[in-house]
Design a protein around this motif. Structure first.
Motif, PDB file in Angstrom:
ATOM      1  N   GLN A  60      -2.116   0.431  -1.284  1.00 32.55           N
ATOM      2  CA  GLN A  60      -2.755  -0.692  -0.606  1.00 32.55           C
ATOM      3  C   GLN A  60      -4.124  -0.923  -1.236  1.00 32.55           C
ATOM      4  OE1 GLN A  60      -4.033  -0.284   3.564  1.00 32.55           O
ATOM      5  NE2 GLN A  60      -3.170  -2.295   3.980  1.00 32.55           N
ATOM      6  N   SER A  62      -7.611  -3.835  -1.405  1.00 35.70           N
ATOM      7  CA  SER A  62      -8.255  -4.935  -0.693  1.00 35.70           C
ATOM      8  C   SER A  62      -9.688  -5.100  -1.179  1.00 35.70           C
ATOM      9  CB  SER A  62      -8.248  -4.653   0.813  1.00 35.70           C
ATOM     10  OG  SER A  62      -8.981  -5.633   1.521  1.00 35.70           O
ATOM     11  N   LYS A  72      -3.269  -6.152   0.227  1.00 40.11           N
ATOM     12  CA  LYS A  72      -1.994  -6.258  -0.480  1.00 40.11           C
ATOM     13  C   LYS A  72      -1.399  -4.860  -0.623  1.00 40.11           C
ATOM     14  CE  LYS A  72      -2.600 -10.568  -2.993  1.00 40.11           C
ATOM     15  NZ  LYS A  72      -2.469 -11.264  -4.297  1.00 40.11           N
TER      16      LYS A  72
END
Length: 209
Positions: A60, A62, A72
């Motif tokens: 993940q 960001s 994302k």
């Protein structure tokens, strides 16, 4: 009324048992850690520790340090994979990255968050075009080429080259084309290898006696 309360209590106990089981299973999942992040042009490559007994990993990233927006996620479906290049990022932006393991629908805890700042976008011109196009020659990979003097498309290709070198010198000594001194000076006794974080190609050093 008593019958109704009994049914309600039974349902609550079952739900609690299922929830407890799920949490316990997730807590027992092996966690991984990010070992390095390398910034590139509108991209970064993240590496992590390999874990066994899992299906794969979930990354993940960001621009928000708390992962509350602009998040994302990417799933890595092979547990043997230990690196991933994330592309199509914004130049001059700072990204926060974390990773966790998963097995089926169960996930481990997230790793510690690492951050990386993407460099400013470079415009291609005669002065910096070499910086824009990585891996076009031995001087433009993320690391130096080994004494093998070449880059291989895979580790197995590199190993095949090492074996061919050993075979070549074994054949020379068997045919009495060289002396034993020449043989021990030139035949590889082992090798070390590494890969480019930009393109994934392999190179390495031949070791001698």
């Amino acid at each position: 009324m008593k019958k109704f309360l009994t049914i309600v209590m039974t349902v609550i106990i079952l739900v609690a048992a299922i929830t407890s089981s799920t949490v316990t299973f997730a807590a027992s999942m092996p966690t991984t850690t990010i070992t390095s992040i390398k910034a590139q042009n509108k991209a970064f490559t993240v590496k992590w520790k390999k874990k066994s007994g899992i299906t794969g990993y979930q990354i993940q990233y960001s621009t928000n340090s708390k992962f509350k927006k602009n998040n994302k996620k990417i799933k890595i479906k092979n547990a043997k994979t230990v690196s991933k290049k994330i592309t199509k990022l914004k130049a001059s932006k700072k990204y926060y990255v974390r990773i966790r393991t998963y097995q089926g629908k169960k996930y481990s805890k997230w790793s510690k968050v690492k951050s990386i700042k993407i460099p400013k976008e470079l415009k291609c011109n005669k002065d910096n075009i070499q910086k824009e196009t990585h891996c076009t020659n031995n001087n433009n990979h993320s690391i130096k080429c080994g004494n093998m003097g070449r880059w291989f498309n895979s580790r197995s290709e590199l190993v095949a080259y090492y074996n061919s070198e050993v075979s070549k010198w074994n054949k020379k000594i068997d045919n009495e084309e060289i002396t034993y001194d020449e043989y021990y000076k030139n035949v590889p006794s082992g090798y070390e290898c590494w890969s480019c974080s930009y393109c994934g190609k392999w190179t390495g050093n031949l070791k001698h006696y």
